[in-house]
Design a protein around this motif. Structure first.
Motif, short mmCIF file in Angstrom:
data_model
loop_
_atom_site.label_atom_id
_atom_site.label_comp_id
_atom_site.label_asym_id
_atom_site.label_seq_id
_atom_site.Cartn_x
_atom_site.Cartn_y
_atom_site.Cartn_z
N ALA A 72 35.68 34.81 -15.08
CA ALA A 72 36.83 34.53 -16.04
C ALA A 72 37.13 36.31 -15.71
O ALA A 72 38.06 36.36 -15.94
N LYS A 73 37.01 36.60 -14.28
CA LYS A 73 37.83 37.78 -13.91
C LYS A 73 39.27 37.25 -13.80
O LYS A 73 40.38 38.06 -13.60
N GLY A 74 39.16 35.83 -13.13
CA GLY A 74 40.95 35.14 -13.37
C GLY A 74 42.00 35.44 -14.57
O GLY A 74 42.43 35.16 -14.84
N PHE A 75 40.84 35.69 -15.52
CA PHE A 75 42.01 35.73 -16.85
C PHE A 75 41.30 36.76 -18.14
O PHE A 75 41.83 37.82 -18.75
N HIS A 76 40.20 37.39 -18.19
CA HIS A 76 39.77 38.13 -18.83
C HIS A 76 40.32 39.67 -18.41
O HIS A 76 40.34 39.80 -19.49
N ASP A 77 40.29 39.79 -17.16
CA ASP A 77 40.81 42.06 -17.28
C ASP A 77 42.61 41.96 -17.50
O ASP A 77 42.23 42.85 -18.15
N MET A 78 43.08 40.82 -17.02
CA MET A 78 44.48 41.01 -18.14
C MET A 78 44.13 40.59 -19.27
O MET A 78 45.11 41.63 -20.85
N GLU A 79 43.27 39.75 -19.81
CA GLU A 79 43.51 39.30 -21.68
C GLU A 79 43.24 41.01 -22.07
O GLU A 79 43.53 41.11 -23.59
N MET A 80 41.79 41.60 -21.42
CA MET A 80 42.15 43.27 -22.25
C MET A 80 42.58 44.19 -22.11
O MET A 80 41.89 45.18 -22.77
N LYS A 103 47.94 31.74 -24.47
CA LYS A 103 47.36 32.61 -24.15
C LYS A 103 46.77 32.91 -22.65
O LYS A 103 47.26 34.07 -21.58
N ARG A 104 45.56 32.01 -23.07
CA ARG A 104 44.41 32.90 -21.71
C ARG A 104 45.25 31.06 -20.01
O ARG A 104 45.62 32.12 -19.20
N LEU A 105 46.41 30.90 -20.40
CA LEU A 105 46.72 30.51 -19.19
C LEU A 105 47.76 31.16 -18.87
O LEU A 105 48.03 31.76 -17.58
N ALA A 106 48.30 32.06 -19.49
CA ALA A 106 49.67 33.22 -18.84
C ALA A 106 48.81 34.86 -18.45
O ALA A 106 49.72 34.94 -17.46
N CYS A 107 47.56 34.09 -18.49
CA CYS A 107 47.27 35.72 -18.00
C CYS A 107 46.32 34.92 -17.36
O CYS A 107 46.53 36.10 -15.73
N SER A 145 47.33 36.38 -13.26
CA SER A 145 46.34 37.34 -12.54
C SER A 145 46.36 36.74 -11.00
O SER A 145 45.05 36.92 -10.26
N ARG A 146 47.28 35.25 -10.91
CA ARG A 146 47.41 34.60 -9.75
C ARG A 146 46.12 33.68 -9.21
O ARG A 146 45.79 33.95 -8.57
N ALA A 147 45.75 33.70 -10.44
CA ALA A 147 44.33 32.50 -10.24
C ALA A 147 44.68 31.13 -10.73
O ALA A 147 43.83 30.16 -10.99
N ALA A 148 45.71 31.08 -11.53
CA ALA A 148 46.79 29.62 -11.51
C ALA A 148 48.05 29.61 -10.58
O ALA A 148 48.61 30.83 -11.70
#
Length: 331
Positions: free
Chosen positions: A123-131, A154-158, A162-165
């Motif tokens: 979840a590091k690929g989106f969670h830190d940005m979401e928070m 929203k999740r895809l944007a994060c 985060s450069r996860a996608a």
């Protein structure tokens, strides 16, 4: 799309030309796998699934069997490329894989949780940005209108930030046709999403991809390619038991988008079925024997509905008129 009830499995789909040039080929390193072995030298290594993606006669891309598939056989599994829990279950399931949590700490009711260290790592690929952002206005917008797909955007944007996608992750999927009213509603959601990021001081190059066109394009693809995730539990690992259990399944725990499962076309009397056992990992199983070269199809809706209800649901929800054997005979 989601778990559905089947009133019959009798009709056969038309066998298409098995020599059609495949559009996609698969390897065991993909985000899905097969229960079969690759070869005798590597008995523990899963081989590619017994399917290929090719053009159909009238429905664009479809999934075809590359060999005979037997009733109840696990065709392949697939991990979501994008998922998000529903707002009603967000504190009851893993924020990453959507597995139901065994216990919920009431003192931490406003915090999301993970079922394992592995899910927390993924979840590091989106969670830190979401928070970093305040999502209260965006969540209220979704909740008040009964919307679920903007949460996936929203999740895809994060993930992109985060450069996860990549921002074009879903471009290969077919988009839905949008009415002017839908576009107006999407524009409101876009404004709230962008404001949430800007208010958290996320600006500039990080947000360069986040345009109104990108938001609407992603949402248009998610609308007809996302699956509603309903877990049947480990007790129903058996195909027939899981089908019976789907009738009394609990409310959806969330929604997810997959690559390969999104290529399966619809049939009101399908020969394949998608189920979720404990988390958002999808399992595609055969409902009956499937011949080599035959197209594999799933049902996007509750197949127990009558003919007119099915036609209306598919037309308004997915933008097509179903001409499967069952619909053509008026069943």
């Amino acid at each position: 799309m989601g778990l559905v009830r089947y009133s019959r499995w009798a009709s056969r789909l038309k066998t298409l030309n098995s020599q059609t040039k495949p559009l996609l080929s698969f390897s065991s390193s993909s985000s899905f796998s097969s229960a079969t072995t690759a070869d005798n030298e590597n008995p523990g290594r899963p081989g590619p699934p017994p399917i290929r993606v090719a053009l159909t006669e009238s429905f664009g891309r479809g999934v075809f069997a590359t060999r005979k598939i037997e009733t109840g056989e696990l065709i392949h599994t697939a991990k979501p490329v994008l998922s998000h829990p529903s707002l009603s279950t967000i504190h009851k399931v893993c924020y990453c894989c959507l597995r139901k949590l065994k216990t919920t700490d009431s003192s931490q009711a406003q915090r999301v949780s993970f079922c394992s260290d592995e899910c927390q790592r993924q979840a590091k690929g989106f969670h830190d940005m979401e928070m970093r952002a305040d999502w209260s206005a965006y969540d209220d917008y979704c909740r008040s209108r009964g919307l679920k797909y903007p949460l996936l955007v929203k999740r895809l944007a994060c993930m992109v930030m985060s450069r996860a996608a990549f921002a074009n992750l879903l471009d290969i999927l077919q988009p839905a046709s949008l009415s002017p009213e839908m576009i107006v509603e999407m524009e409101e959601g876009f404004g709230l999403l962008r404001s949430a990021f800007e208010n958290s001081n996320i600006t500039g190059e990080q947000m360069s991809f986040l345009t109104k066109q990108w938001y609407i394009g992603v949402l248009a693809r998610i609308r007809i390619n996302a699956f509603r995730i309903e877990l049947v539990g480990a007790l129903y690992d058996d195909l027939l038991s899981s089908l019976a259990a789907s009738i009394e399944s609990e409310a959806a725990v969330g929604n997810a988008v997959y690559m390969l499962p999104s290529f399966y076309n619809h049939d009101c009397d399908p020969n394949a079925h998608i189920i979720w056992i404990e988390n958002a990992d999808a399992r595609l199983k055969a409902l009956r024997d499937v011949d080599e070269g035959e197209e594999l199809r799933i049902c996007y809706i509750d197949a127990s509905m009558d003919h007119d209800a099915r036609q209306s649901f598919l037309s308004h929800g997915f933008g097509f008129q179903c001409n499967c054997h069952r619909c053509l005979t008026g069943d």
